[in-house]
Scaffold this motif. Structure first.
Motif, PDB file in Angstrom:
ATOM      1  N   SER A  51       0.819  -1.222   0.000  1.00 56.26           N
ATOM      2  CA  SER A  51       0.000   0.000   0.000  1.00 56.26           C
ATOM      3  C   SER A  51       0.851   1.270   0.000  1.00 56.26           C
ATOM      4  N   GLN A  52       2.149   1.141   0.253  1.00 54.72           N
ATOM      5  CA  GLN A  52       3.019   2.321   0.265  1.00 54.72           C
ATOM      6  C   GLN A  52       3.433   2.771  -1.134  1.00 54.72           C
ATOM      7  N   TRP A  53       3.416   1.872  -2.087  1.00 54.35           N
ATOM      8  CA  TRP A  53       3.860   2.220  -3.438  1.00 54.35           C
ATOM      9  C   TRP A  53       2.964   3.240  -4.138  1.00 54.35           C
ATOM     10  N   PRO A  54       1.625   3.091  -4.088  1.00 56.57           N
ATOM     11  CA  PRO A  54       0.772   4.069  -4.773  1.00 56.57           C
ATOM     12  C   PRO A  54       0.961   5.502  -4.258  1.00 56.57           C
ATOM     13  N   ARG A  55       1.355   5.635  -2.996  1.00 60.94           N
ATOM     14  CA  ARG A  55       1.595   6.978  -2.451  1.00 60.94           C
ATOM     15  C   ARG A  55       2.753   7.678  -3.155  1.00 60.94           C
ATOM     16  N   ARG A  56       3.570   6.901  -3.820  1.00 59.56           N
ATOM     17  CA  ARG A  56       4.704   7.450  -4.566  1.00 59.56           C
ATOM     18  C   ARG A  56       4.457   7.397  -6.081  1.00 59.56           C
ATOM     19  N   GLY A  57       3.206   7.172  -6.453  1.00 58.14           N
ATOM     20  CA  GLY A  57       2.836   7.200  -7.871  1.00 58.14           C
ATOM     21  C   GLY A  57       3.096   5.926  -8.634  1.00 58.14           C
ATOM     22  N   ILE A  58       3.263   4.798  -7.921  1.00 58.07           N
ATOM     23  CA  ILE A  58       3.538   3.508  -8.558  1.00 58.07           C
ATOM     24  C   ILE A  58       2.388   2.544  -8.265  1.00 58.07           C
ATOM     25  N   THR A  59       1.789   2.002  -9.307  1.00 63.78           N
ATOM     26  CA  THR A  59       0.708   1.027  -9.155  1.00 63.78           C
ATOM     27  C   THR A  59       1.288  -0.377  -9.022  1.00 63.78           C
ATOM     28  N   VAL A  60       0.746  -1.152  -8.088  1.00 62.74           N
ATOM     29  CA  VAL A  60       1.212  -2.517  -7.852  1.00 62.74           C
ATOM     30  C   VAL A  60       0.118  -3.513  -8.228  1.00 62.74           C
ATOM     31  N   PHE A  61       0.506  -4.540  -8.973  1.00 62.90           N
ATOM     32  CA  PHE A  61      -0.378  -5.667  -9.248  1.00 62.90           C
ATOM     33  C   PHE A  61       0.237  -6.890  -8.581  1.00 62.90           C
ATOM     34  N   ALA A  62      -0.544  -7.574  -7.743  1.00 58.83           N
ATOM     35  CA  ALA A  62      -0.050  -8.744  -7.011  1.00 58.83           C
ATOM     36  C   ALA A  62      -1.057  -9.874  -7.138  1.00 58.83           C
ATOM     37  N   PHE A  63      -0.560 -11.112  -7.076  1.00 61.25           N
ATOM     38  CA  PHE A  63      -1.449 -12.269  -7.204  1.00 61.25           C
ATOM     39  C   PHE A  63      -0.985 -13.388  -6.282  1.00 61.25           C
ATOM     40  N   ASP A  64      -1.952 -14.130  -5.752  1.00 61.53           N
ATOM     41  CA  ASP A  64      -1.626 -15.344  -5.012  1.00 61.53           C
ATOM     42  C   ASP A  64      -1.215 -16.396  -6.030  1.00 61.53           C
ATOM     43  N   MET A  65      -0.003 -16.896  -5.887  1.00 59.39           N
ATOM     44  CA  MET A  65       0.563 -17.777  -6.887  1.00 59.39           C
ATOM     45  C   MET A  65      -0.212 -19.086  -7.025  1.00 59.39           C
ATOM     46  N   ARG A  66      -0.042 -19.702  -8.157  1.00 60.21           N
ATOM     47  CA  ARG A  66      -0.598 -21.028  -8.431  1.00 60.21           C
ATOM     48  C   ARG A  66      -0.159 -21.987  -7.314  1.00 60.21           C
ATOM     49  N   GLY A  67      -1.139 -22.618  -6.661  1.00 58.03           N
ATOM     50  CA  GLY A  67      -0.834 -23.562  -5.605  1.00 58.03           C
ATOM     51  C   GLY A  67      -0.726 -22.953  -4.219  1.00 58.03           C
ATOM     52  N   PHE A  68      -0.962 -21.634  -4.105  1.00 57.03           N
ATOM     53  CA  PHE A  68      -0.807 -20.979  -2.806  1.00 57.03           C
ATOM     54  C   PHE A  68      -1.925 -19.970  -2.552  1.00 57.03           C
ATOM     55  N   GLY A  69      -2.021 -19.542  -1.295  1.00 58.67           N
ATOM     56  CA  GLY A  69      -2.955 -18.491  -0.917  1.00 58.67           C
ATOM     57  C   GLY A  69      -4.388 -18.793  -1.318  1.00 58.67           C
ATOM     58  N   ARG A  70      -5.131 -17.749  -1.587  1.00 54.01           N
ATOM     59  CA  ARG A  70      -6.536 -17.920  -1.937  1.00 54.01           C
ATOM     60  C   ARG A  70      -6.718 -18.575  -3.297  1.00 54.01           C
ATOM     61  N   THR A  71      -5.747 -18.422  -4.180  1.00 49.72           N
ATOM     62  CA  THR A  71      -5.816 -19.088  -5.481  1.00 49.72           C
ATOM     63  C   THR A  71      -5.992 -20.594  -5.307  1.00 49.72           C
ATOM     64  N   ALA A  72      -5.372 -21.140  -4.257  1.00 53.25           N
ATOM     65  CA  ALA A  72      -5.465 -22.580  -4.005  1.00 53.25           C
ATOM     66  C   ALA A  72      -6.490 -22.958  -2.940  1.00 53.25           C
ATOM     67  N   LEU A  73      -6.772 -22.036  -1.999  1.00 54.78           N
ATOM     68  CA  LEU A  73      -7.527 -22.413  -0.806  1.00 54.78           C
ATOM     69  C   LEU A  73      -8.931 -21.821  -0.703  1.00 54.78           C
ATOM     70  N   ASP A  74      -9.249 -20.836  -1.520  1.00 57.64           N
ATOM     71  CA  ASP A  74     -10.571 -20.211  -1.456  1.00 57.64           C
ATOM     72  C   ASP A  74     -11.582 -21.111  -2.168  1.00 57.64           C
ATOM     73  N   VAL A  75     -12.291 -21.905  -1.395  1.00 57.88           N
ATOM     74  CA  VAL A  75     -13.187 -22.919  -1.954  1.00 57.88           C
ATOM     75  C   VAL A  75     -14.270 -22.298  -2.826  1.00 57.88           C
ATOM     76  N   ALA A  76     -14.712 -21.107  -2.471  1.00 61.39           N
ATOM     77  CA  ALA A  76     -15.818 -20.481  -3.197  1.00 61.39           C
ATOM     78  C   ALA A  76     -15.395 -19.935  -4.563  1.00 61.39           C
ATOM     79  N   HIS A  77     -14.114 -19.649  -4.757  1.00 62.14           N
ATOM     80  CA  HIS A  77     -13.688 -18.986  -5.981  1.00 62.14           C
ATOM     81  C   HIS A  77     -12.614 -19.729  -6.785  1.00 62.14           C
ATOM     82  N   ARG A  78     -11.878 -20.613  -6.165  1.00 62.92           N
ATOM     83  CA  ARG A  78     -10.760 -21.254  -6.863  1.00 62.92           C
ATOM     84  C   ARG A  78     -11.251 -22.121  -8.018  1.00 62.92           C
TER      85      ARG A  78
END
Length: 302
Positions: A51-78
């Protein structure tokens, strides 16, 4: 949900659905950062940092990697078939390429930087070392810089060679079987609050698949054997590492840094710092965050 980001479920090239976050600058961004988290992690751990990057004018795109995080564990959306640890290095490299291409199309003319921490740092370095007429190599030519924080080149406590040999053979038969990694939570940060948060994080599981772990370790060693030679001479790169990192061996980062023939390369070392620099104490979190952001700012001005 934090107001600092927007979240979306987006499909990759092979149709897998990924949990993503965009931390958007309030004005047209001076740069875009593609952020890749570490092994067994998820992007939610880095909300304060990202969240600190946009304050300096830089947009960040982040993703839960294949096999990890909500990409792997969110039963409703995976996606059907998505499961914890179900991944491999080839697919992970393709995923980085997919999201880089996605961001280049969404933000024409805006400099794109690739940043990875821990395994994500190792993945970013491996990505940049692709060569030839491949789609990945084409994407690399469009990057404005690469950042690797505490990257996986060599492990601080690697498995015995016989264990790796057996794991490699078993991975061909049972690639998605999960095994514990046995890395103590206390190895990541000297901050007790961070250690406690890691221990109770339902999206962070200290285990990996035979294929995922084998690929990860072998890809790190391959960077020092051969692929360092493929680093694009004109691609800037920043390395950060702590001397007390008990997860990824600082000597691996130092050796890779020395080997690559890059016109613009920088290595910043933090004495006594543990693995997770952006969650460290004694000012390391603040200093490393500033180092990351200011380096991108400096390279946008070039």
């Amino acid at each position: 949900m934090s107001s600092s980001f927007t979240e979306s479920w987006l499909a990759s090239g092979d149709g897998l659905s990924f949990y993503t976050r965009t931390y958007a600058a309030s004005t047209p961004p001076k740069a875009i950062l593609l952020f890749v988290h570490g092994f067994a992690e998820h992007i939610g751990r880095y909300d304060d940092f990202l969240s600190q990057w946009p304050r300096r004018g830089i947009t960040v795109f982040a993703f839960d990697m294949r096999g990890f995080g909500r990409t792997a564990l969110d039963v409703a959306h995976r996606s059907p078939g998505s499961a914890y640890g179900k991944t491999n290095w080839t697919l992970q490299l393709a995923d980085v390429d997919w999201w880089a291409q996605y961001l280049l199309k969404e933000n024409p003319g805006v400099p794109l930087f690739l940043m990875g921490l821990s395994m994500g740092g190792g993945l970013a370095l491996s990505f940049a070392c692709q060569k030839g007429p491949s789609a990945l190599a084409h994407t690399i030519s469009k990057l404005s810089g690469v950042i690797a924080g505490s990257p996986l080149v060599l492990l601080s406590h690697p498995p015995w060679p016989i264990t790796l040999w057996l794991g490699g053979h078993l991975a061909k038969i049972l690639p998605d079987v999960l095994i514990p990694t046995n890395v103590p939570d206390t190895y990541f940060s000297r901050d007790p609050a961070i250690t406690a948060a890691i221990a109770t994080d339902s999206l962070r599981k200290p285990k990996g698949s035979l294929r995922g772990l084998t690929d990860m370790i072998e890809a790190g060693k391959e960077k020092l054997r051969t692929s360092w030679k493929n680093w694009p001479k004109h691609l800037p790169v920043l390395f950060l590492h702590g001397t007390a990192d008990e997860v990824n061996f600082i000597k691996g980062t130092e050796e890779f840094y020395k080997l690559i023939d890059a016109d613009d390369k920088k290595l910043v070392i933090y004495p006594d710092a543990y693995h997770d620099l952006v969650h460290e104490i004694d000012g390391v979190a603040e200093q490393s965050t500033e180092q990351f952001i200011s380096w991108v700012e400096a390279h946008v001005q070039h």
